[in-house]
Design a protein around this motif. Structure first.
Motif, PDB file in Angstrom:
ATOM      1  N   THR A 391       1.004  -1.101   0.029  1.00  0.00           N
ATOM      2  CA  THR A 391       0.044   0.138   0.061  1.00  0.00           C
ATOM      3  C   THR A 391       0.818   1.370  -0.095  1.00  0.00           C
ATOM      4  O   THR A 391       0.440   2.119  -0.557  1.00  0.00           O
ATOM      5  N   GLN A 432      -8.272  -0.993  -0.708  1.00  0.00           N
ATOM      6  CA  GLN A 432      -8.771  -1.935   0.047  1.00  0.00           C
ATOM      7  C   GLN A 432     -10.022  -1.925   0.813  1.00  0.00           C
ATOM      8  O   GLN A 432     -10.752  -2.727   0.805  1.00  0.00           O
ATOM      9  N   ASP A 512      -6.070  -1.724  -5.058  1.00  0.00           N
ATOM     10  CA  ASP A 512      -5.644  -2.579  -3.904  1.00  0.00           C
ATOM     11  C   ASP A 512      -6.674  -3.475  -3.457  1.00  0.00           C
ATOM     12  O   ASP A 512      -7.804  -3.192  -2.959  1.00  0.00           O
TER      13      ASP A 512
HETATM   14 MG    MG Z   1      -2.152  -2.637   2.125  1.00  0.00          MG
END
Ligand code: MG
Ligand code: TTP
Length: 596
Positions: A391, A432, A512
């Protein structure tokens, strides 16, 4: 929380010239209103002080001489003064409130603008509540100061001045006698102010405790209930509640003492006037009208004095609030834009990381010497254990954070040379954790950008396969999204965020992938959606799905902040290194599921 409390409890001086000067810059655009308010203040303060003078004239001149016409005239004047006072008071209140609201509106906009510019580093280190408080409570206490505080202080001071002017004008020796009580009154007020300030701080502290305890428990109610913790929690709550009650009672105590003390002082003044003034009347040195006027003046005198001591708190609050607001406004945790930014006419989408070092906290590198490049239109996958820095890699490409060493280029130009706005325009991101805003499905796909038409929204939703569930909702694309999308499933939220990314039709797509599992049908939908999203753009995917990884042109394997391996799926498997082991552990069963 503890730190926030400390910060919010600071109560400094009631008047700080540096802060005041800065506050005045906000008042400047409304100078006209300030001048008006001051003039009206002087008038409104003088008018009540005229009344005892009029009653003295009525008594000594007209009643004493049995002059009915004169008496009627003076009554009319009293009435006129009262009406005038009401009218001026109305405008004064209206305009000072108006000015206050204008000023705090400007200030709120300024704070909001500033907060939007702040880099993520600021939000990492600052609790959300603190930033929110700046725009709400702190600005409110400034409003109170601007709209009533300062105005009230002015008029209170003027009232006291006028009263003394009139008293000295009528009988200076009696005015001096009345003045005798002043030091006692000032002393009592000072003690009261200090005590109230202390207890007020206590009350706020306990209230904050009560609030945060309550908040935590409402949020975690299911845990409390499942573990049958109600009784214990109730006891803890009672204790906190009890402290709050005690603090409140203590603060009431000082009020209960102060007001009778003021009453007592006023009674003493009354006595002094009767004793000294009455004596003078008997000796014919003073008229009865003056004596009665003095009674009226001393009656009038106490309200502004009491007011002033209360306004002291308002000022003090406002100063503390301004200090906190200015601290926020002076916080320049920005990601700077280049002075002469480069404009890219058309973006191809070639990205290169060259010896990139990056740390959230100085010295603690989470990315170490990372180098790779992506050709236009390629898809690369990033894999690695949790905390490996995946990330973080995309956080620096979008300039949420700036890197320490090395360079990141887009089409050969250092991203620090581009304007942040432009850079981010080329990039869409699916994160995410999907974040949905309150609004409806449509506004969550176009994020309020009217250039994206309804047709484009629907097309994007269709492409990623979100249209199917959206068209089953009662209001379709107009369906309200509440509580960050609590009424939608995890998979549905994902699909909406895909549609959002696609509707913006970016040259560069960052994904992500969520690790959370969804049902098989949604899983297939999402996989298809991803494949469609990737077509024709440079894509970086933090991948958890084997299908995404296998189709990638290149896989980067991150390990503890370092780029350890790079290559295609087959190449990396053949290497029998980190990727091979990861694959064995993590992705093997996916393949089983998929082939079944
Ligand atoms: Mg991550
Ligand atoms: P990440 O880059 O978030 O790791 P990751 O994305 O590979 O992990 P996951 O698969 O779980 O999503 O974190 C790398 C390190 O940086 C980690 O030690 C946590 C730290 N970090 C911060 O200090 N602040 C941040 O805002 C982020 C995102 C990470």
């Amino acid at each position: 929380m503890a730190e926030q409390q400390k910060d919010d409890e600071i109560l400094g001086k009631a008047y700080d010239s540096k802060i005041m000067r800065r506050l005045l810059t906000y008042v400047k655009p409304y100078k006209k209103y300030v001048v008006m308010a001051i003039i009206m203040n002087i008038i409104v303060a003088a008018l009540p002080a005229v009344r005892p003078l009029l009653s003295k004239i009525a008594l000594d001149t007209y009643i004493a001489n049995k002059d009915y016409n004169g008496l009627l005239m003076i009554s009319m004047i009293v009435l006129a003064v009262l009406i005038l006072q009401a009218v001026v008071q109305y405008y004064l209140t209206y305009y000072s409130e108006y000015m206050g609201q204008k000023i705090v509106y400007d200030l709120r906009v300024q704070i909001f603008k500033h907060v939007q510019k702040l880099a993520l580093r600021y939000f990492d280190k600052t609790p959300v509540g603190r930033t929110v408080t700046r725009v709400t409570n702190d600005v409110d206490s400034l409003n109170e100061m601007f709209s009533s505080g300062i105005v009230q202080v002015f008029s209170d001071v003027f009232v006291i001045i006028w009263i003394y002017v009139f008293m000295f004008g009528m009988a200076w020796d009696l005015a001096l006698v009345v003045l005798l009580v002043m030091p006692f009154l000032i002393y009592a007020t000072m003690v009261f102010r200090k005590k109230v300030r202390e207890t007020y701080r206590d009350v706020r502290k306990h209230l904050a405790n009560l609030n945060s305890y309550m908040q935590e428990h409402v949020t975690g109610m299911n845990i409390v209930q499942i573990f049958a913790k109600e009784k214990d929690e109730l006891e803890k709550f009672s204790a906190i509640n009890g402290e709050y009650r005690a603090a409140n009672i203590k603060s009431v105590f000082y009020y209960a003492v102060f007001f009778p003390v003021v009453e007592l002082l006023s009674a003493i003044t009354f006595g002094l006037i009767i004793w000294y003034g009455g004596g003078e009347v008997i000796q014919s040195k003073l008229t009865l009208g003056v004596l009665i006027a003095f009674f009226q003046y001393t009656e009038m005198f106490w309200r502004p004095v009491r007011d002033l001591s209360e306004k002291y708190n308002v000022l003090q609050q406002a100063m503390a609030s301004s200090e906190r607001i200015f601290k926020l406004l002076d916080d320049e945790t920005f990601i700077p834009d280049a002075e002469n930014p480069v404009k890219l006419e058309k973006v191809k989408g070639e990205i290169e990381f060259k010896n990139v070092w990056f740390a959230y906290n100085p010295g603690e590198y989470v990315l170490k010497n990372v180098s790779f490049d992506i050709k236009p239109g390629e898809t690369i996958a990033i894999v690695g254990a949790t905390g490996a820095g995946k990330t973080s890699l995309i956080n620096i490409l979008t300039r949420f954070y700036d890197i320490e060493k090395g360079s990141i280029t887009l089409d050969g130009i250092d991203i620090r040379q581009l304007e942040k706005r432009d850079l981010r325009k080329y990039i869409s991101m699916v994160l995410q954790d999907v974040f949905l805003f309150s609004g409806n499905i449509k506004t969550n796909i176009n994020l309020g950008n009217d250039e994206i038409t309804d047709a484009q929204i629907i097309e994007a939703a269709k492409t990623v396969g979100a249209d199917k569930f959206i068209s089953k909702l009662p209001n379709k694309y107009e369906e309200e999204v509440k509580e960050k999308g609590a009424t939608l499933s995890v998979g549905q939220r994902q699909l909406i965020s895909f549609a959002r990314a696609l509707a913006y039709n970016p040259q560069i797509l960052i994904l992500d992938e969520a690790t959370s599992s969804v049902d098989t049908e949604t899983e297939i939908l999402i996989q298809e959606a991803i494949q469609k999203l990737l077509v024709g753009r440079t894509s970086i995917v933090i991948a958890h799905r084997l299908s995404t990884i296998q189709n990638a042109n290149k896989i980067l394997v991150m390990h503890k902040g370092e780029l350890k391996e790079m290559g295609t799926h087959q190449e990396l498997l053949a290497k029998k290194g980190i990727y091979y082991r990861l694959y064995q552990l993590q992705y093997k069963d996916q393949e089983v599921v998929r082939t079944v």
